[in-house]
Design a protein around this motif. Structure first.
Motif, PDB file in Angstrom:
ATOM      1  N   ALA A 384      72.621  76.189  36.508  1.00  0.00           N
ATOM      2  CA  ALA A 384      72.467  77.419  35.745  1.00  0.00           C
ATOM      3  C   ALA A 384      71.089  77.441  35.125  1.00  0.00           C
ATOM      4  CB  ALA A 384      73.521  77.498  34.640  1.00  0.00           C
ATOM      5  N   THR A 385      70.743  78.595  34.587  1.00  0.00           N
ATOM      6  CA  THR A 385      69.536  78.683  33.797  1.00  0.00           C
ATOM      7  C   THR A 385      69.926  79.298  32.465  1.00  0.00           C
ATOM      8  OG1 THR A 385      67.251  79.390  33.831  1.00  0.00           O
ATOM      9  CG2 THR A 385      68.854  80.932  34.677  1.00  0.00           C
ATOM     10  N   VAL A 386      69.034  79.274  31.508  1.00  0.00           N
ATOM     11  CA  VAL A 386      69.358  79.845  30.205  1.00  0.00           C
ATOM     12  C   VAL A 386      68.340  80.928  29.865  1.00  0.00           C
ATOM     13  CG1 VAL A 386      70.476  77.774  29.301  1.00  0.00           C
ATOM     14  CG2 VAL A 386      68.038  78.099  28.975  1.00  0.00           C
ATOM     15  N   LEU A 387      68.632  81.673  28.822  1.00  0.00           N
ATOM     16  CA  LEU A 387      67.832  82.855  28.508  1.00  0.00           C
ATOM     17  C   LEU A 387      66.332  82.560  28.363  1.00  0.00           C
ATOM     18  CD1 LEU A 387      68.103  85.791  28.220  1.00  0.00           C
ATOM     19  CD2 LEU A 387      68.915  85.515  25.894  1.00  0.00           C
ATOM     20  N   PRO A 388      65.940  81.596  27.506  1.00  0.00           N
ATOM     21  CA  PRO A 388      64.498  81.367  27.379  1.00  0.00           C
ATOM     22  C   PRO A 388      63.850  80.886  28.673  1.00  0.00           C
ATOM     23  CG  PRO A 388      65.714  79.862  25.970  1.00  0.00           C
ATOM     24  CD  PRO A 388      66.700  80.794  26.542  1.00  0.00           C
ATOM     25  N   VAL A 389      64.577  80.102  29.463  1.00  0.00           N
ATOM     26  CA  VAL A 389      63.996  79.637  30.725  1.00  0.00           C
ATOM     27  C   VAL A 389      63.850  80.811  31.694  1.00  0.00           C
ATOM     28  CG1 VAL A 389      64.295  78.109  32.683  1.00  0.00           C
ATOM     29  CG2 VAL A 389      64.920  77.330  30.421  1.00  0.00           C
ATOM     30  N   GLN A 390      64.832  81.719  31.664  1.00  0.00           N
ATOM     31  CA  GLN A 390      64.730  82.918  32.497  1.00  0.00           C
ATOM     32  C   GLN A 390      63.484  83.713  32.124  1.00  0.00           C
ATOM     33  OE1 GLN A 390      67.360  84.250  35.023  1.00  0.00           O
ATOM     34  NE2 GLN A 390      65.217  84.659  35.420  1.00  0.00           N
ATOM     35  N   ILE A 391      63.239  83.813  30.833  1.00  0.00           N
ATOM     36  CA  ILE A 391      62.043  84.521  30.364  1.00  0.00           C
ATOM     37  C   ILE A 391      60.794  83.829  30.906  1.00  0.00           C
ATOM     38  CG2 ILE A 391      60.682  85.011  28.288  1.00  0.00           C
ATOM     39  CD1 ILE A 391      63.419  85.349  26.852  1.00  0.00           C
ATOM     40  N   PHE A 392      60.801  82.498  30.821  1.00  0.00           N
ATOM     41  CA  PHE A 392      59.660  81.730  31.331  1.00  0.00           C
ATOM     42  C   PHE A 392      59.464  81.986  32.823  1.00  0.00           C
ATOM     43  CE2 PHE A 392      58.612  77.676  33.489  1.00  0.00           C
ATOM     44  CZ  PHE A 392      57.268  77.646  33.180  1.00  0.00           C
ATOM     45  N   LEU A 393      60.566  81.971  33.580  1.00  0.00           N
ATOM     46  CA  LEU A 393      60.462  82.175  35.030  1.00  0.00           C
ATOM     47  C   LEU A 393      59.897  83.558  35.345  1.00  0.00           C
ATOM     48  CD1 LEU A 393      63.824  80.612  36.216  1.00  0.00           C
ATOM     49  CD2 LEU A 393      61.540  79.806  36.759  1.00  0.00           C
ATOM     50  N   TRP A 394      60.389  84.565  34.630  1.00  0.00           N
ATOM     51  CA  TRP A 394      59.900  85.918  34.887  1.00  0.00           C
ATOM     52  C   TRP A 394      58.450  86.063  34.479  1.00  0.00           C
ATOM     53  CZ3 TRP A 394      64.769  88.913  32.777  1.00  0.00           C
ATOM     54  CH2 TRP A 394      65.744  88.937  33.783  1.00  0.00           C
ATOM     55  N   ALA A 395      58.092  85.439  33.354  1.00  0.00           N
ATOM     56  CA  ALA A 395      56.702  85.556  32.896  1.00  0.00           C
ATOM     57  C   ALA A 395      55.753  84.967  33.933  1.00  0.00           C
ATOM     58  CB  ALA A 395      56.534  84.851  31.556  1.00  0.00           C
ATOM     59  N   ASP A 396      56.255  83.996  34.698  1.00  0.00           N
ATOM     60  CA  ASP A 396      55.437  83.340  35.711  1.00  0.00           C
ATOM     61  C   ASP A 396      55.394  84.109  37.026  1.00  0.00           C
ATOM     62  OD1 ASP A 396      54.188  81.221  34.683  1.00  0.00           O
ATOM     63  OD2 ASP A 396      55.225  79.708  35.873  1.00  0.00           O
ATOM     64  N   SER A 397      56.281  85.105  37.184  1.00  0.00           N
ATOM     65  CA  SER A 397      56.340  85.814  38.462  1.00  0.00           C
ATOM     66  C   SER A 397      55.179  86.773  38.600  1.00  0.00           C
ATOM     67  CB  SER A 397      57.642  86.608  38.567  1.00  0.00           C
ATOM     68  OG  SER A 397      58.725  85.746  38.427  1.00  0.00           O
ATOM     69  N   PRO A 398      54.609  86.832  39.776  1.00  0.00           N
ATOM     70  CA  PRO A 398      53.447  87.696  39.950  1.00  0.00           C
ATOM     71  C   PRO A 398      53.777  89.186  39.995  1.00  0.00           C
ATOM     72  CG  PRO A 398      53.977  86.570  41.997  1.00  0.00           C
ATOM     73  CD  PRO A 398      54.891  86.031  40.962  1.00  0.00           C
ATOM     74  N   GLU A 399      55.000  89.572  40.412  1.00  0.00           N
ATOM     75  CA  GLU A 399      55.299  90.995  40.537  1.00  0.00           C
ATOM     76  C   GLU A 399      55.195  91.688  39.189  1.00  0.00           C
ATOM     77  OE1 GLU A 399      57.232  88.703  41.787  1.00  0.00           O
ATOM     78  OE2 GLU A 399      57.875  89.171  43.832  1.00  0.00           O
ATOM     79  N   ARG A 400      54.630  92.886  39.231  1.00  0.00           N
ATOM     80  CA  ARG A 400      54.409  93.587  37.980  1.00  0.00           C
ATOM     81  C   ARG A 400      55.721  93.998  37.333  1.00  0.00           C
ATOM     82  NH1 ARG A 400      51.377  98.925  36.697  1.00  0.00           N
ATOM     83  NH2 ARG A 400      51.968  98.671  34.539  1.00  0.00           N
ATOM     84  N   GLY A 401      56.713  94.290  38.158  1.00  0.00           N
ATOM     85  CA  GLY A 401      57.991  94.738  37.628  1.00  0.00           C
ATOM     86  C   GLY A 401      58.634  93.722  36.711  1.00  0.00           C
ATOM     87  N   PHE A 402      58.248  92.442  36.855  1.00  0.00           N
ATOM     88  CA  PHE A 402      58.875  91.416  36.025  1.00  0.00           C
ATOM     89  C   PHE A 402      58.323  91.391  34.612  1.00  0.00           C
ATOM     90  CE2 PHE A 402      60.333  89.215  39.985  1.00  0.00           C
ATOM     91  CZ  PHE A 402      61.665  89.234  39.649  1.00  0.00           C
ATOM     92  N   GLU A 403      57.168  92.035  34.421  1.00  0.00           N
ATOM     93  CA  GLU A 403      56.579  91.975  33.087  1.00  0.00           C
ATOM     94  C   GLU A 403      57.498  92.629  32.061  1.00  0.00           C
ATOM     95  OE1 GLU A 403      52.371  92.782  32.896  1.00  0.00           O
ATOM     96  OE2 GLU A 403      52.602  93.526  30.861  1.00  0.00           O
ATOM     97  N   GLU A 404      58.017  93.821  32.418  1.00  0.00           N
ATOM     98  CA  GLU A 404      58.884  94.484  31.455  1.00  0.00           C
ATOM     99  C   GLU A 404      60.226  93.754  31.347  1.00  0.00           C
ATOM    100  OE1 GLU A 404      59.337  98.528  32.692  1.00  0.00           O
ATOM    101  OE2 GLU A 404      60.969  98.046  34.061  1.00  0.00           O
ATOM    102  N   LYS A 405      60.649  93.120  32.446  1.00  0.00           N
ATOM    103  CA  LYS A 405      61.889  92.326  32.383  1.00  0.00           C
ATOM    104  C   LYS A 405      61.701  91.178  31.402  1.00  0.00           C
ATOM    105  CE  LYS A 405      64.202  94.406  35.629  1.00  0.00           C
ATOM    106  NZ  LYS A 405      65.520  94.961  35.543  1.00  0.00           N
ATOM    107  N   THR A 406      60.528  90.528  31.479  1.00  0.00           N
ATOM    108  CA  THR A 406      60.248  89.414  30.584  1.00  0.00           C
ATOM    109  C   THR A 406      60.356  89.864  29.136  1.00  0.00           C
ATOM    110  OG1 THR A 406      58.636  88.739  32.225  1.00  0.00           O
ATOM    111  CG2 THR A 406      58.602  87.575  30.144  1.00  0.00           C
ATOM    112  N   ALA A 407      59.656  90.966  28.839  1.00  0.00           N
ATOM    113  CA  ALA A 407      59.652  91.449  27.459  1.00  0.00           C
ATOM    114  C   ALA A 407      61.055  91.867  27.036  1.00  0.00           C
ATOM    115  CB  ALA A 407      58.681  92.607  27.322  1.00  0.00           C
ATOM    116  N   ALA A 408      61.811  92.479  27.964  1.00  0.00           N
ATOM    117  CA  ALA A 408      63.164  92.898  27.621  1.00  0.00           C
ATOM    118  C   ALA A 408      64.047  91.680  27.369  1.00  0.00           C
ATOM    119  CB  ALA A 408      63.747  93.750  28.741  1.00  0.00           C
TER     120      ALA A 408
END
Lengths: 435, 460
Positions: A384-408
């Motif tokens: 599994a993953t957890v919320l802060p790690v998910q945020i970290f993973l998204w923040a590292d993703s190059p796709e622009r769409g993940f930026e707002e996901k990270t912040a959300a």
């Protein structure tokens, strides 16, 4: 205060130089105060900027763009032999179905490349939405329905106005033609935005438009459950021992020094501990909330012990003496009288410790909870993953769409933390007894 | 499966032991509670503990050691094939057998020998579990019987139960020591193995960090360099930047809060500033990587400076923001602890408030303030997420804050995230870095404690 025009200072008057000096000193005093205010204003401004950035970037993720399309549920594509076998229905070529529907609603688009670009306005997961519709209700096969389908991340970003249309075509993700098609959809009223529930119910995905925090929330839940189950009893009992029973000797001193030191050990070291002990030595599963929970429990144990001790200390000695007076044993004094009175303080401290565990990332990276996981964890031993790690993973993703996901994701995390702290403050205010 | 049965059986048995132990105590004295030494509940607990505790200890030990014990058996089963494989392959094969047993897919075609080993492993596991089930039940029954016979008016059940409770409480407090020992041992042990590959002095004083190891021995240019100096410099540099931000802001706001602010301002502003301490570090990392770093890069570009998008400056600034609340709250405590009489003495001599603060209060609170700085440094060098997200990965030995730099924590994460084999120097290097980090923070904390104790001005 020298009078204007006075040539010689009277005994109760300050000389000019002294007056100047006093003024200078007073100005220095005011200046010093201004520095202090400045520092505080900077601090508050930083907090405001931080929150504004997160909210500004994140609110978009709670809205999702969908495209309404007339889809003919062609029996030839979905179920050529007409068996209505759910397994076969699930494996049919829904991409072809979608392609057909898109072609039907944009008859003017004929070139191969254009067709492909047109297709890219829709999310790659749109076909699974069609599949789920068919599997849930096979009777729609053969009919034509108006279906609302998930738009691709780029379409979504454009529809929310976050992509400028006046920059050069090569500098943006959508071509001029694609923008024209989106405008056409808007004109047909086929582009709609609604609240993004799937952000809360989906697990992670490679596609930004369908990635959600549901899986991470469940992972966090299991992790915190393990943490609480381990550190609450151990922390409370350790605190009771140190506060009520521990003799004054070298060993007790050693324990106290250790607790203070552990509180200051960087969290990443606990990750190394978890990796070496729980995973390598005890062969517990990697990436699992079980190991994450145990690691975080050791990490927040000092916090829980310190807070519980403070709560126990706040119970006045008279209570203990009264209990001894009626013949209670030391253990009875603690379990029947001291602990119940300390419960609000202990609960407050535990919640604050859990809030810290919820926001912690570094040790979980080390024990491997950074895997890309699309399934919901079914228990504490699943990856599994957890919320802060998910945020970290998204923040590292190059796709622009993940930026707002990270912040959300951050907004959701902060909301949980605020909630937990609010409960802690409420408990303290509501049940705190002043002796 | 067998173990689930055991757990269920133990729960039921223990509950029954409590109920019937309690009842037996009452029956023995014919319902006359006063004839009992301890209250009936304690008799219940006494029997329940004797029934459940030994079996639970057995179960926990078995769960912890099962894999290790059974692995020995796999190795025996694989005997001929293992004898001529390397150590790294050995653990891979054992992993394969374990995966096969659990019904998972493995990466390569299972050989008959592997399948056979998996089968043997599975049957061994269930046999062993069944044995533990039986032994567990026997132990529980034996304990139950022993305790059962002792229940009676003379049994000092309360004293027995309370003595055990005290032992348990003591053991719980020992967890802190065990954790410390665990940290030291795990980090030290792996570091020792690392130092058998890389000499200690090369590690400590090497100026080159590029932790790639050769896959084949004849590969060119992949010897790997494990010199920690560039990481040290990067860590210290970012920490210094953070302190330059956090020290003035933290100290000045603490002074203002303690000396100037009215009660109402204090009550409102202080909790708001403390929110900064509660923000998870991953959020600061996001802020650094996606807001501060691009802003700095753009600002630098407009000034004609080439600022790396992973500059030490961005990470340092955000880390500074993170540690402001540490400094301000610790410094605030130190300032508030200075007695009023000192301030009043200064006012009586005609000092302004600022002069009092600078010349009297701060010197008096200096030990606490210095300790707060040291703790902030310790926080900063151990901080991970901000630098992982905002600082660089490559080790540059440079003095330019606009360049990308890497830190000890970043390297630990980089070395350990992803697939890893535990025997390569690359993975072990992370533990050596962890050891350095642990020692550094420990020293800082001890020094901070020493400073705040030894140099504290006593006014009582």
């Amino acid at each position: 205060m020298s009078l204007p025009g006075a040539s010689a200072a009277l005994p109760w008057q300050l000389s000019d130089t002294a007056t100047r000096r006093v003024r200078r000193r007073k100005r220095a005093n005011v200046r010093f105060q201004v520095y202090g205010i400045g520092a505080i204003v900077i601090g508050l401004a930083i907090l405001a900027i931080l929150l504004a950035t997160v909210i500004g970037k994140g609110t978009g993720a709670f809205v999702q763009t969908r495209i309404t399309l007339d889809v003919a549920f062609n029996e030839k594509i979905i179920d050529p032999d007409g068996s209505r076998d759910p397994v076969k229905l699930g494996q049919a070529d829904y991409a072809a179905l979608l392609k057909e529907a898109v072609a039907a609603s944009f008859p003017a688009v004929t070139a191969r490349q254009d067709k492909r670009d047109l297709q890219k306005l829709f999310s790659g997961d749109a076909r699974y939405e069609l599949r789920d519709m068919v599997v849930n209700d096979p009777s729609i096969i053969g009919t034509t329905r108006s279906v609302s389908l998930l738009a691709a991340s780029d379409t979504d970003i454009f529809a929310k106005g976050s992509m400028a249309r006046d920059i050069a075509e090569g500098d943006r993700r959508l071509t001029d033609k694609q923008i024209a098609w989106i405008d056409e959809l808007v004109a047909k009223n086929a582009l709609e935005t609604n609240f993004n529930w799937s952000f809360f119910t989906n697990a992670d995905s490679r596609a930004p438009e369908s990635a959600g925090i549901g899986g991470a929330l469940i992972g966090s839940f299991y992790t915190l459950l393990i943490t609480l189950a381990v550190c609450f009893p151990i922390g409370m009992m350790a605190a009771v021992y140190l506060e009520e029973f521990a003799p004054k000797n070298r060993l007790t001193d050693l324990i106290e020094v250790n607790i203070n030191n552990l509180a200051a050990v960087p969290s990443i070291i606990f990750g190394l501990l978890g990796l070496a002990i729980f995973i390598q030595a005890f062969h517990l599963p990697r990436s699992a909330p079980l190991v994450g929970g145990l690691t975080l429990a050791l990490m927040i144990l000092p916090t829980i012990i310190v807070v519980t001790r403070a709560a126990l200390k706040a119970v006045p000695p008279s209570i203990r003496e009264a209990a001894y007076g009626v013949g209670a044993s030391p253990i009875q004094v603690v379990t029947h009288h001291v602990l119940p009175l300390a419960v609000p303080g202990i609960a407050t401290g535990t919640i604050i410790g859990m809030a810290r565990a919820l926001g912690e990332t570094a040790p979980l990276l080390i024990i491997g909870m950074v895997a890309f996981i699309v399934d919901f964890p079914g228990g504490p031993t699943d990856a599994a993953t957890v919320l802060p790690v998910q945020i970290f993973l998204w923040a590292d993703s190059p796709e622009r769409g993940f930026e707002e996901k990270t912040a959300a994701g951050i907004m959701v995390l902060l909301a949980f933390l605020i909630l937990m702290n609010a409960i802690a403050i409420y408990l303290r205010k509501r049940f705190e007894v002043r002796w | 499966m067998e173990l689930t049965i055991l757990i269920g059986a133990l729960v039921v048995l223990t509950a029954l032991a409590f109920v019937y132990g309690r009842r037996r105590a009452l029956i023995k004295v014919g319902g006359n509670r006063r004839a009992l030494h301890s209250m009936p509940n304690y008799h219940g607990w006494f029997v329940a503990i004797w029934c459940g505790l030994p079996a639970v200890i057995l179960l926990v030990l078995w769960l912890l050691l099962r894999t290790t014990i059974l692995e020995g058996f796999i190795e025996d089963a694989l005997g001929p094939e293992l004898a001529n494989t390397a150590a790294a392959m050995k653990s891979a094969m054992i992993d394969d057998v374990r995966a096969l047993t659990a019904g998972e897919q493995i990466a390569r075609e299972p050989t008959p020998l592997l399948l056979e080993a998996a089968e043997r492993y599975a049957s061994l596991k269930s046999t062993a579990d069944a044995a533990v089930l039986v032994i567990g039940l026997v132990v529980a029954g034996f304990g139950l019987g022993l305790a059962w016979r002792r229940v009676g008016p003379k049994l000092r059940a309360r004293n027995n139960v309370e003595a055990l409770v005290r032992v348990v409480l003591f053991l719980c407090s020992m967890v802190a020591i065990i954790t410390t020992i665990g940290i030291v041992l795990s980090v030290l042990f792996e570091s020792m193995r690392f130092f058998s590959y890389v000499p200690f002095w090369d590690f400590l004083f090497g100026v080159q960090w590029s932790p790639q190891m050769a896959i084949r021995t004849d590969q060119v240019g992949s010897s790997g360099a494990f010199g920690i100096i560039p990481l040290f410099v990067g860590t210290l540099y970012i920490t210094v930047i953070a302190l330059l931000i956090a020290m003035p802001i933290g100290l000045l706001s603490a002074i203002y809060m303690a000396e100037y602010a009215s009660r109402r301002v204090r009550d409102v502003v202080k909790p708001i500033l403390e929110i900064l301490a509660g923000v998870p570090t991953v959020v600061y990392g996001f802020f650094a990587a996606l807001t501060v770093a691009p802003a700095l890069r753009d600002a630098g570009a407009s000034l004609g400076l080439g600022i790396s998008s992973e500059s030490a400056l961005a990470a340092g600034v955000v880390m500074g923001i993170m540690i402001i609340p540490f400094i301000s709250s610790l410094a605030d405590d130190a300032i508030v602890a200075v007695p009023r009489s000192l301030r009043e003495g200064a006012y009586a001599l005609g000092a302004t408030k600022a002069e009092t603060v600078v010349n009297v209060v701060i010197p008096a609170a200096l030990s606490g303030i210095v300790a707060s700085f040291l703790l902030a440094v310790s926080r900063a060098i151990g901080e991970t997420m901000i630098v992982v997200m905002a600082a660089g990965l490559t080790a540059n030995l440079t003095a330019n804050p606009l360049d990308s730099m890497t830190t000890v924590t970043v390297q630990i994460v980089t070395l350990l995230v992803g697939d890893q084999e535990f025997d390569s120097p690359k993975t072990l290097a992370a533990f050596a870095l962890g050891l350095v980090l642990f020692v550094a923070t420990l020293v800082l904390n001890v020094v901070a404690l020493h400073v705040s104790r030894k140099y504290r001005e006593q006014y009582e």
